[in-house]
Design a protein around this motif. Structure first.
Motif, mmCIF file in Angstrom:
data_model
loop_
_atom_site.group_PDB
_atom_site.id
_atom_site.type_symbol
_atom_site.label_atom_id
_atom_site.label_comp_id
_atom_site.label_asym_id
_atom_site.label_seq_id
_atom_site.Cartn_x
_atom_site.Cartn_y
_atom_site.Cartn_z
ATOM 1 N N TYR A 167 0.829 -1.218 0.000
ATOM 2 C CA TYR A 167 0.000 0.000 0.000
ATOM 3 C C TYR A 167 0.856 1.258 0.000
ATOM 4 C CZ TYR A 167 -3.777 -3.216 1.064
ATOM 5 O OH TYR A 167 -4.683 -4.245 1.012
ATOM 6 N N GLY A 168 1.721 1.371 -1.006
ATOM 7 C CA GLY A 168 2.558 2.545 -1.099
ATOM 8 C C GLY A 168 3.975 2.157 -1.465
ATOM 9 N N MET A 169 4.871 3.126 -1.375
ATOM 10 C CA MET A 169 6.261 2.886 -1.728
ATOM 11 C C MET A 169 7.171 3.742 -0.857
ATOM 12 S SD MET A 169 8.111 3.271 -5.458
ATOM 13 C CE MET A 169 8.230 5.065 -5.450
ATOM 14 N N MET A 170 8.219 3.136 -0.329
ATOM 15 C CA MET A 170 9.248 3.902 0.358
ATOM 16 C C MET A 170 10.225 4.414 -0.703
ATOM 17 S SD MET A 170 9.805 1.715 3.879
ATOM 18 C CE MET A 170 9.910 0.086 3.091
ATOM 19 N N CYS A 171 10.558 5.692 -0.639
ATOM 20 C CA CYS A 171 11.194 6.365 -1.769
ATOM 21 C C CYS A 171 12.688 6.576 -1.585
ATOM 22 C CB CYS A 171 10.541 7.723 -1.987
ATOM 23 S SG CYS A 171 8.755 7.667 -2.234
ATOM 24 N N SER A 172 13.401 6.490 -2.689
ATOM 25 C CA SER A 172 14.815 6.850 -2.714
ATOM 26 C C SER A 172 14.938 8.330 -3.055
ATOM 27 C CB SER A 172 15.556 6.020 -3.753
ATOM 28 O OG SER A 172 15.196 6.429 -5.067
ATOM 29 N N PRO A 173 16.080 8.950 -2.748
ATOM 30 C CA PRO A 173 16.269 10.355 -3.150
ATOM 31 C C PRO A 173 16.123 10.554 -4.654
ATOM 32 C CG PRO A 173 17.918 9.705 -1.523
ATOM 33 C CD PRO A 173 17.184 8.455 -1.922
ATOM 34 N N ARG A 174 16.599 9.588 -5.433
ATOM 35 C CA ARG A 174 16.508 9.712 -6.889
ATOM 36 C C ARG A 174 15.056 9.660 -7.341
ATOM 37 N NH1 ARG A 174 19.750 5.430 -10.461
ATOM 38 N NH2 ARG A 174 18.364 4.055 -9.264
ATOM 39 N N GLU A 175 14.243 8.783 -6.743
ATOM 40 C CA GLU A 175 12.829 8.686 -7.120
ATOM 41 C C GLU A 175 12.064 9.955 -6.772
ATOM 42 O OE1 GLU A 175 12.129 3.870 -6.661
ATOM 43 O OE2 GLU A 175 12.192 5.145 -4.871
ATOM 44 N N LEU A 176 12.550 10.684 -5.768
ATOM 45 C CA LEU A 176 11.926 11.943 -5.378
ATOM 46 C C LEU A 176 12.507 13.132 -6.140
ATOM 47 C CD1 LEU A 176 11.756 11.313 -1.535
ATOM 48 C CD2 LEU A 176 9.814 11.387 -3.105
ATOM 49 N N PRO A 179 17.856 17.079 -5.405
ATOM 50 C CA PRO A 179 19.136 17.526 -5.970
ATOM 51 C C PRO A 179 20.308 16.717 -5.422
ATOM 52 C CG PRO A 179 18.302 19.101 -4.357
ATOM 53 C CD PRO A 179 17.203 18.126 -4.598
ATOM 54 N N ASN A 180 21.254 16.404 -6.315
ATOM 55 C CA ASN A 180 22.457 15.654 -5.952
ATOM 56 C C ASN A 180 22.130 14.303 -5.314
ATOM 57 O OD1 ASN A 180 24.195 17.804 -6.803
ATOM 58 N ND2 ASN A 180 23.727 18.863 -4.893
ATOM 59 N N LYS A 207 19.286 16.817 2.809
ATOM 60 C CA LYS A 207 20.544 17.550 2.805
ATOM 61 C C LYS A 207 21.451 16.895 1.784
ATOM 62 C CE LYS A 207 20.187 18.792 7.705
ATOM 63 N NZ LYS A 207 20.798 18.681 9.044
ATOM 64 N N ALA A 208 21.652 17.594 0.685
ATOM 65 C CA ALA A 208 22.435 17.030 -0.420
ATOM 66 C C ALA A 208 23.881 16.836 -0.007
ATOM 67 C CB ALA A 208 22.335 17.951 -1.627
#
Length: 208
Positions: A167-176, A179-180, A207-208
């Motif tokens: 029921y959803g997805m835990m997200c990576s920084p790239r998927e969101l 920046p960087n 925090k990039a």
């Protein structure tokens, strides 16, 4: 319901997506400014396209949008005027929130997936099947809930992964699209002070 708008690429059309329709044969009926997209076999409504949307409500943005309750009433009046009996519902917002993994066990039919219980509010948890290598008990991360549109345009709906509800997805920084964002696999890892259920705010949570 997922509401999306992109005037530059699509035109002045508000798209309302009710479910994943990739594998469904579709047909369309249009009345006035309203087009209903429905399953050819069952007749079930899959989506709505509302043309000249800005003549009905104030709508801006590029991607997912969140019409107000008043906007929804205006849109439903337009549907009713054209003879449609179904009604739109206000979108759930926020759809990206802080969550914490409270339980985790290996998927019985996979060597890399885990079945996670993720707390997304004081009184609510959801099950998410995830393959992130850094998923761990107690980890706080950003969760895309059903009804979310990812920056890539992918839509989040309830589903199954190898037979297990998710029921959803835990997200990576790239998927969101942060920046960087590192290119390696793995969900975003938030500080312990992050508040469960809080809406995702890149300025606060990244925090990039």
């Amino acid at each position: 319901m997922i509401f999306a708008y992109n005037k530059e690429q699509v035109g002045d059309v508000l798209m309302v997506i009710l479910e994943d329709t990739k594998a469904t044969k579709r047909q369309v009926e249009r009345r006035g400014k309203v087009a209903r997209v429905y399953a050819k076999d069952s007749g079930k409504t899959l989506a709505w396209n509302i043309f000249e949307a800005s003549s009905l409500i104030q709508v801006t943005g590029n991607g997912q949008v969140f019409p107000s309750q008043e906007d929804i009433q205006v849109l439903n009046q337009e549907l009713a005027k054209e003879g449609f009996t179904e009604e739109l519902e206000p979108p759930v917002n926020p759809v990206f929130v802080v969550g914490q993994i409270t339980k985790m066990k290996p998927h019985p039919d996979s060597d890399h997936l885990n079945i996670c219980q993720v707390q997304i509010a004081d009184d609510k948890s959801v099950q998410i099947v995830a393959g992130a290598p850094n998923a761990a008990l107690g980890l706080k991360t950003i969760v895309a809930l059903p009804g979310a549109m990812m920056p890539s345009g992918n839509l989040i709906f309830p589903g199954k992964l190898r037979g297990e509800d998710s029921y959803g997805m835990m997200c990576s920084p790239r998927e969101l699209a942060l920046p960087n964002a590192p290119q390696k696999r793995g969900i975003i890892e938030l500080e312990e002070a992050a508040v469960i259920g809080q809406a995702f705010d890149p300025a606060k949570h990244w925090k990039a």
